[in-house]
Design an enzyme around this catalytic site. Sequence first.
Site, PDB file in Angstrom:
ATOM      1  N   GLN A 153     -50.614  23.861 106.958  1.00 24.85           N
ATOM      2  CA  GLN A 153     -51.577  22.810 107.279  1.00 24.85           C
ATOM      3  C   GLN A 153     -51.381  22.457 108.748  1.00 24.85           C
ATOM      4  O   GLN A 153     -50.276  22.077 109.147  1.00 24.85           O
ATOM      5  CB  GLN A 153     -51.292  21.582 106.396  1.00 24.85           C
TER       6      GLN A 153
ATOM      7  N   ASP B 134     -57.243  19.187 110.245  1.00 29.44           N
ATOM      8  CA  ASP B 134     -56.399  18.746 109.127  1.00 29.44           C
ATOM      9  C   ASP B 134     -56.695  19.732 108.006  1.00 29.44           C
ATOM     10  O   ASP B 134     -57.237  19.382 106.973  1.00 29.44           O
ATOM     11  CB  ASP B 134     -56.772  17.301 108.747  1.00 29.44           C
TER      12      ASP B 134
ATOM     13  N   GLU C 295     -47.422  22.441 109.126  1.00 28.60           N
ATOM     14  CA  GLU C 295     -46.656  22.283 107.885  1.00 28.60           C
ATOM     15  C   GLU C 295     -46.811  23.521 107.009  1.00 28.60           C
ATOM     16  O   GLU C 295     -47.848  23.722 106.388  1.00 28.60           O
ATOM     17  CB  GLU C 295     -47.171  21.056 107.119  1.00 28.60           C
TER      18      GLU C 295
ATOM     19  N   HIS D 256     -48.641  13.955  99.398  1.00 25.63           N
ATOM     20  CA  HIS D 256     -47.194  14.089  99.664  1.00 25.63           C
ATOM     21  C   HIS D 256     -46.338  13.447  98.562  1.00 25.63           C
ATOM     22  O   HIS D 256     -45.278  12.870  98.836  1.00 25.63           O
ATOM     23  CB  HIS D 256     -46.842  13.499 101.030  1.00 25.63           C
TER      24      HIS D 256
ATOM     25  N   HIS E 155     -42.510  17.884 108.032  1.00 23.39           N
ATOM     26  CA  HIS E 155     -43.690  17.239 108.605  1.00 23.39           C
ATOM     27  C   HIS E 155     -43.459  16.808 110.063  1.00 23.39           C
ATOM     28  O   HIS E 155     -43.874  15.720 110.464  1.00 23.39           O
ATOM     29  CB  HIS E 155     -44.080  16.042 107.733  1.00 23.39           C
ATOM     30  N   SER E 156     -42.815  17.668 110.846  1.00 23.86           N
ATOM     31  CA  SER E 156     -42.629  17.336 112.269  1.00 23.86           C
ATOM     32  C   SER E 156     -43.954  17.378 113.001  1.00 23.86           C
ATOM     33  O   SER E 156     -44.798  18.240 112.753  1.00 23.86           O
ATOM     34  CB  SER E 156     -41.673  18.333 112.927  1.00 23.86           C
ATOM     35  N   TYR E 157     -44.104  16.456 113.934  1.00 21.47           N
ATOM     36  CA  TYR E 157     -45.252  16.462 114.848  1.00 21.47           C
ATOM     37  C   TYR E 157     -44.691  16.864 116.206  1.00 21.47           C
ATOM     38  O   TYR E 157     -43.852  16.166 116.764  1.00 21.47           O
ATOM     39  CB  TYR E 157     -45.857  15.076 115.007  1.00 21.47           C
TER      40      TYR E 157
ATOM     41  N   ASN F 139     -48.819  17.714 100.618  1.00 17.63           N
ATOM     42  CA  ASN F 139     -50.287  17.759 100.672  1.00 17.63           C
ATOM     43  C   ASN F 139     -50.929  17.107  99.435  1.00 17.63           C
ATOM     44  O   ASN F 139     -50.253  16.418  98.682  1.00 17.63           O
ATOM     45  CB  ASN F 139     -50.799  19.185 100.908  1.00 17.63           C
ATOM     46  N   ARG F 140     -52.220  17.376  99.230  1.00 16.62           N
ATOM     47  CA  ARG F 140     -52.978  16.590  98.248  1.00 16.62           C
ATOM     48  C   ARG F 140     -53.108  17.271  96.894  1.00 16.62           C
ATOM     49  O   ARG F 140     -53.225  18.496  96.817  1.00 16.62           O
ATOM     50  CB  ARG F 140     -54.389  16.302  98.790  1.00 16.62           C
TER      51      ARG F 140
HETATM   52  C1  BGC Z   1     -52.173  15.467 105.971  1.00 17.65           C
HETATM   53  C2  BGC Z   1     -52.998  14.392 106.654  1.00 17.65           C
HETATM   54  C3  BGC Z   1     -52.253  13.094 106.570  1.00 17.65           C
HETATM   55  C4  BGC Z   1     -50.890  13.294 107.207  1.00 17.65           C
HETATM   56  C5  BGC Z   1     -50.030  12.062 107.172  1.00 17.65           C
HETATM   57  C6  BGC Z   1     -50.855  15.558 106.658  1.00 17.65           C
HETATM   58  O1  BGC Z   1     -50.065  16.500 106.015  1.00 17.65           O
HETATM   59  O2  BGC Z   1     -52.833  16.712 106.000  1.00 17.65           O
HETATM   60  O3  BGC Z   1     -54.271  14.270 106.040  1.00 17.65           O
HETATM   61  O4  BGC Z   1     -52.946  12.076 107.215  1.00 17.65           O
HETATM   62  O5  BGC Z   1     -50.211  14.319 106.560  1.00 17.65           O
HETATM   63  O6  BGC Z   1     -49.903  11.573 105.903  1.00 17.65           O
END
Ligand code: BGC
Length: 343
Positions: free
Chosen positions: A279, A242, A307, A103, A176-178, A77-78
């Site tokens: 997240q 998000d 996440e 990340h 970070h699985s979708y 994350n940020r």
């Molecule tokens: C973040 C998004 C980002 C994505 C891909 C996520 O964990 O919250 O803002 O676009 O990751 O980088």
Amino acid sequence: MIEKIFDTLENGDFVLSATLNNGPYELEVISLGATIRSLKVPNKDGEVEDVVLGYDSAKEYLENTTYYGMCVGRFANRIKNGAFELEGINYQLETNNGLNTLHSASAGFCFKNWEMELQEGINPAVKLTINSEDGEGNWPGNVEVSVTYTLTSDGRVEIAYSAMSDKKTLMNLTNHSYFNLSGNLSNKILDEEVYIESDCYVEVDEELIPTGKIIKSKGTPFDFNEFHTIRERINQTPSGYDHCFCFPNSDGTLKYRAEIRDLESKRIMKVYTTMPSAQMYTSNFFEAGSCGKSNIEYTKNGGIAFETQYYPDSPNHSNFPSCVIEANKEYAYKTVYEFSLMK
Ligand code: BGC
């Protein structure tokens, strides 16, 4: 269990792939990024299909900004302005998301080729390990990190994280699985129903950086205490979901925190974690025409990432749960994604 070569990196190193099978379930993990590349689970008719987004080559994983299935760290994350202070020292990280670090930028653990060890047993597992040196990406502390994925016969993907540093540092790992429970990875996830055991979320500004405020979610589009489809209220959010959802009574034990279900395929995914938040990201920023495995076109809102982690930018907010780890003290946590079918 099968281990094979997935791809070769520019320096000649192999990216390995491990496939674990248990009952009808199949999990493929690759060494680059300790990444979940595919996860096959049955639908209501017993059809076993892939429910996670991914790529077919190492190059795509290395160049991506989507992080499909990857293990993200040292800090997922940020971090605002890529800056934080620890023990009176100011650290400046590489920035890669406007003025901020997302990340962990190019020093991210997801870009490393991890050592991989298969573990046979009733429930097959694969353990991946890396070292990150003191100063790499400007982070303090030599750290040893491991992630172990176990696949159980009752459809649980258990992820156990462990890290140890020789200096006080920060640690915030996630996967970070979708997920796309339809089994058709070109579908949107808008009609999937979500439940989250959370009554508040982390407020963010237009750069998705926390303001420091924790907001009650009751009566807002962030209240998932009853099942809601993503579609229902996504247009009331800035650009889609998000956001970091905070979990009550987080005491480090494994707790049921969320559930996603797909009414068509009848697949259910339950999320358990020891972490205080997650997240939820509904793939809002996917570029049109981007392709994944087997050249399938992925679409905006084509997957839900859930996440599990500490709150974003937590190093800069003393009111958030702390992601600081002490020297020589183990950081360990667990997340479970459990698959079943609706009755
Ligand atoms: C973040 C998004 C980002 C994505 C891909 C996520 O964990 O919250 O803002 O676009 O990751 O980088």
